[in-house]
Scaffold this motif. Structure first.
Motif, PDB file in Angstrom:
ATOM      1  N   PHE A 174       0.817  -1.219   0.000  1.00  0.00           N
ATOM      2  CA  PHE A 174       0.000   0.000   0.000  1.00  0.00           C
ATOM      3  C   PHE A 174       0.850   1.270   0.000  1.00  0.00           C
ATOM      4  O   PHE A 174       0.529   2.228  -0.711  1.00  0.00           O
ATOM      5  CB  PHE A 174      -0.976  -0.019   1.178  1.00  0.00           C
ATOM      6  N   ASP A 175       1.924   1.278   0.766  1.00  0.00           N
ATOM      7  CA  ASP A 175       2.732   2.493   0.847  1.00  0.00           C
ATOM      8  C   ASP A 175       3.574   2.722  -0.398  1.00  0.00           C
ATOM      9  O   ASP A 175       4.012   3.855  -0.648  1.00  0.00           O
ATOM     10  CB  ASP A 175       3.636   2.454   2.082  1.00  0.00           C
ATOM     11  N   ARG A 176       3.812   1.682  -1.187  1.00  0.00           N
ATOM     12  CA  ARG A 176       4.605   1.838  -2.407  1.00  0.00           C
ATOM     13  C   ARG A 176       3.760   1.641  -3.661  1.00  0.00           C
ATOM     14  O   ARG A 176       3.533   2.578  -4.421  1.00  0.00           O
ATOM     15  CB  ARG A 176       5.791   0.862  -2.387  1.00  0.00           C
ATOM     16  N   LYS A 177       3.287   0.432  -3.860  1.00  0.00           N
ATOM     17  CA  LYS A 177       2.570   0.128  -5.109  1.00  0.00           C
ATOM     18  C   LYS A 177       1.241   0.875  -5.207  1.00  0.00           C
ATOM     19  O   LYS A 177       0.964   1.543  -6.217  1.00  0.00           O
ATOM     20  CB  LYS A 177       2.341  -1.383  -5.213  1.00  0.00           C
ATOM     21  N   PHE A 178       0.414   0.776  -4.178  1.00  0.00           N
ATOM     22  CA  PHE A 178      -0.874   1.468  -4.202  1.00  0.00           C
ATOM     23  C   PHE A 178      -0.670   2.984  -4.268  1.00  0.00           C
ATOM     24  O   PHE A 178      -1.364   3.683  -5.010  1.00  0.00           O
ATOM     25  CB  PHE A 178      -1.698   1.097  -2.968  1.00  0.00           C
ATOM     26  N   ALA A 179       0.286   3.489  -3.506  1.00  0.00           N
ATOM     27  CA  ALA A 179       0.554   4.926  -3.536  1.00  0.00           C
ATOM     28  C   ALA A 179       0.977   5.365  -4.928  1.00  0.00           C
ATOM     29  O   ALA A 179       0.473   6.360  -5.468  1.00  0.00           O
ATOM     30  CB  ALA A 179       1.637   5.279  -2.515  1.00  0.00           C
ATOM     31  N   ARG A 180       1.900   4.632  -5.529  1.00  0.00           N
ATOM     32  CA  ARG A 180       2.409   4.994  -6.851  1.00  0.00           C
ATOM     33  C   ARG A 180       1.323   4.923  -7.923  1.00  0.00           C
ATOM     34  O   ARG A 180       1.251   5.787  -8.813  1.00  0.00           O
ATOM     35  CB  ARG A 180       3.572   4.064  -7.221  1.00  0.00           C
ATOM     36  N   GLU A 181       0.463   3.921  -7.839  1.00  0.00           N
ATOM     37  CA  GLU A 181      -0.508   3.675  -8.900  1.00  0.00           C
ATOM     38  C   GLU A 181      -1.850   4.354  -8.683  1.00  0.00           C
ATOM     39  O   GLU A 181      -2.617   4.527  -9.634  1.00  0.00           O
ATOM     40  CB  GLU A 181      -0.725   2.166  -9.059  1.00  0.00           C
ATOM     41  N   VAL A 182      -2.137   4.748  -7.416  1.00  0.00           N
ATOM     42  CA  VAL A 182      -3.471   5.284  -7.134  1.00  0.00           C
ATOM     43  C   VAL A 182      -3.429   6.538  -6.261  1.00  0.00           C
ATOM     44  O   VAL A 182      -3.721   7.644  -6.714  1.00  0.00           O
ATOM     45  CB  VAL A 182      -4.381   4.223  -6.467  1.00  0.00           C
ATOM     46  N   SER A 183      -3.080   6.384  -4.989  1.00  0.00           N
ATOM     47  CA  SER A 183      -3.319   7.477  -4.045  1.00  0.00           C
ATOM     48  C   SER A 183      -2.458   8.705  -4.311  1.00  0.00           C
ATOM     49  O   SER A 183      -2.949   9.837  -4.225  1.00  0.00           O
ATOM     50  CB  SER A 183      -3.164   6.998  -2.594  1.00  0.00           C
ATOM     51  N   ASP A 184      -1.182   8.530  -4.635  1.00  0.00           N
ATOM     52  CA  ASP A 184      -0.351   9.696  -4.917  1.00  0.00           C
ATOM     53  C   ASP A 184      -0.892  10.481  -6.107  1.00  0.00           C
ATOM     54  O   ASP A 184      -0.884  11.722  -6.110  1.00  0.00           O
ATOM     55  CB  ASP A 184       1.098   9.277  -5.202  1.00  0.00           C
ATOM     56  N   LEU A 185      -1.347   9.759  -7.122  1.00  0.00           N
ATOM     57  CA  LEU A 185      -1.873  10.420  -8.316  1.00  0.00           C
ATOM     58  C   LEU A 185      -3.111  11.249  -7.988  1.00  0.00           C
ATOM     59  O   LEU A 185      -3.211  12.422  -8.368  1.00  0.00           O
ATOM     60  CB  LEU A 185      -2.222   9.377  -9.387  1.00  0.00           C
ATOM     61  N   LEU A 186      -4.062  10.657  -7.285  1.00  0.00           N
ATOM     62  CA  LEU A 186      -5.318  11.352  -7.012  1.00  0.00           C
ATOM     63  C   LEU A 186      -5.136  12.505  -6.031  1.00  0.00           C
ATOM     64  O   LEU A 186      -5.727  13.576  -6.219  1.00  0.00           O
ATOM     65  CB  LEU A 186      -6.362  10.360  -6.490  1.00  0.00           C
ATOM     66  N   ILE A 187      -4.332  12.314  -5.010  1.00  0.00           N
ATOM     67  CA  ILE A 187      -4.124  13.398  -4.047  1.00  0.00           C
ATOM     68  C   ILE A 187      -3.384  14.563  -4.703  1.00  0.00           C
ATOM     69  O   ILE A 187      -3.712  15.730  -4.490  1.00  0.00           O
ATOM     70  CB  ILE A 187      -3.384  12.875  -2.800  1.00  0.00           C
ATOM     71  N   GLU A 188      -2.399  14.250  -5.532  1.00  0.00           N
ATOM     72  CA  GLU A 188      -1.670  15.312  -6.237  1.00  0.00           C
ATOM     73  C   GLU A 188      -2.595  16.084  -7.178  1.00  0.00           C
ATOM     74  O   GLU A 188      -2.620  17.320  -7.174  1.00  0.00           O
ATOM     75  CB  GLU A 188      -0.508  14.705  -7.029  1.00  0.00           C
ATOM     76  N   GLU A 189      -3.371  15.349  -7.977  1.00  0.00           N
ATOM     77  CA  GLU A 189      -4.183  16.011  -9.004  1.00  0.00           C
ATOM     78  C   GLU A 189      -5.427  16.676  -8.432  1.00  0.00           C
ATOM     79  O   GLU A 189      -5.829  17.748  -8.905  1.00  0.00           O
ATOM     80  CB  GLU A 189      -4.591  14.991 -10.082  1.00  0.00           C
ATOM     81  N   LYS A 190      -6.027  16.072  -7.409  1.00  0.00           N
ATOM     82  CA  LYS A 190      -7.296  16.583  -6.892  1.00  0.00           C
ATOM     83  C   LYS A 190      -7.130  17.585  -5.749  1.00  0.00           C
ATOM     84  O   LYS A 190      -8.040  18.364  -5.473  1.00  0.00           O
ATOM     85  CB  LYS A 190      -8.166  15.410  -6.411  1.00  0.00           C
ATOM     86  N   VAL A 191      -5.974  17.552  -5.071  1.00  0.00           N
ATOM     87  CA  VAL A 191      -5.795  18.405  -3.888  1.00  0.00           C
ATOM     88  C   VAL A 191      -4.590  19.319  -4.030  1.00  0.00           C
ATOM     89  O   VAL A 191      -4.708  20.546  -3.975  1.00  0.00           O
ATOM     90  CB  VAL A 191      -5.660  17.554  -2.601  1.00  0.00           C
ATOM     91  N   MET A 192      -3.407  18.722  -4.203  1.00  0.00           N
ATOM     92  CA  MET A 192      -2.186  19.506  -4.111  1.00  0.00           C
ATOM     93  C   MET A 192      -2.044  20.526  -5.235  1.00  0.00           C
ATOM     94  O   MET A 192      -1.569  21.648  -5.004  1.00  0.00           O
ATOM     95  CB  MET A 192      -0.969  18.579  -4.070  1.00  0.00           C
ATOM     96  N   LYS A 193      -2.438  20.172  -6.431  1.00  0.00           N
ATOM     97  CA  LYS A 193      -2.323  21.135  -7.528  1.00  0.00           C
ATOM     98  C   LYS A 193      -3.141  22.387  -7.263  1.00  0.00           C
ATOM     99  O   LYS A 193      -2.695  23.509  -7.534  1.00  0.00           O
ATOM    100  CB  LYS A 193      -2.743  20.488  -8.854  1.00  0.00           C
ATOM    101  N   ARG A 194      -4.335  22.200  -6.721  1.00  0.00           N
ATOM    102  CA  ARG A 194      -5.172  23.356  -6.427  1.00  0.00           C
ATOM    103  C   ARG A 194      -4.598  24.170  -5.268  1.00  0.00           C
ATOM    104  O   ARG A 194      -4.569  25.400  -5.314  1.00  0.00           O
ATOM    105  CB  ARG A 194      -6.603  22.915  -6.098  1.00  0.00           C
ATOM    106  N   LEU A 195      -4.112  23.471  -4.237  1.00  0.00           N
ATOM    107  CA  LEU A 195      -3.539  24.182  -3.090  1.00  0.00           C
ATOM    108  C   LEU A 195      -2.324  25.018  -3.477  1.00  0.00           C
ATOM    109  O   LEU A 195      -2.147  26.136  -3.000  1.00  0.00           O
ATOM    110  CB  LEU A 195      -3.134  23.180  -2.009  1.00  0.00           C
TER     111      LEU A 195
END
Length: 222
Positions: free
Chosen positions: A98-119
């Motif tokens: 979860f901390d590597r594969k899931f983060a790389r393939e799912v959570s990092d992408l969505l948090i970056e695109e949906k939250v961090m870019k706007r912030l």
């Protein structure tokens, strides 16, 4: 009292919040806007990343997995890594999943695109990255469901750090309304069990004015 520097929608921070709660350890939360690069925070962690745990005696511990292992070794209440060497190996394998594969393939992408870019004013979300994450999450939810159908908890008979890590990532994405629970009933049943635990209550109370959660986020009967 120990202090945890964190961000509300960071999976590593949520993992440590859940672990502390499961072990019954009190903590003061301090939200850290890591992009500000505060000198005082950089003195705690030159990497400039959260989570960072500061113990009452001044001991400073950065990195979610470092903190988790430290708390497991220093607090005997509610062990979360497993009773045997094989149990601990399986727990660590799934934590890494979860901390590597899931983060790389799912959570990092969505948090970056949906939250961090706007912030951070980094422009518009990358629709291709969001589509990729939304596609990839099905594979991971299938795996969660497969594990949950064969074990009492993800790594074995007892709730452990693997469950808390998976819940930390998925709760962030559930806050963003990007978990297709209806298509993955076994994963949903597992998450419902986690969601009903007292350790999840503060997580379900998180609220960002710039990104309010969907109505089902804090609903135990979702």
């Amino acid at each position: 009292m120990r202090i945890l520097y964190h961000l509300p929608l960071d999976p590593g921070c949520r993992k440590i919040r859940l672990l502390l709660a499961e072990k019954g350890l009190g903590v003061e939360l301090k939200s850290e806007q890591v992009w500000e690069r505060r000198d005082a925070f950089l003195r705690l962690n030159p990497a400039g990343e959260v989570p960072v745990l500061v113990e009452a005696d001044g001991t400073i511990l950065p990195d979610a997995q470092v903190i988790a292992e430290y708390l497991e070794e220093t607090c005997n209440e509610t062990p979360l890594l497993g009773a045997t060497a094989l149990d601990r190996a399986e727990t660590r394998r799934l934590v890494n999943w979860f901390d590597r594969k899931f983060a790389r393939e799912v959570s990092d992408l969505l948090i970056e695109e949906k939250v961090m870019k706007r912030l951070l004013g980094r422009g518009n979300p990358d629709s291709a990255a969001i589509r990729a994450a939304n596609h990839n999450i099905h594979h991971h939810l299938d795996y969660v469901g497969w594990l949950a159908e064969r074990r009492n908890w993800l790594a074995g008979e007892h709730l452990g750090l693997a469950d808390l890590t998976a819940a930390a990532h998925l709760s962030c994405l559930d806050y963003l309304d990007h978990v297709p629970w209806d298509q993955h009933p076994s994963a949903r049943e597992w998450y419902a069990r986690i969601k009903s635990r007292p350790s999840m209550r503060p997580i379900l109370a998180d609220y960002l004015a710039s990104n309010p959660p969907p109505k089902h986020y804090a609903d135990l009967d979702f």
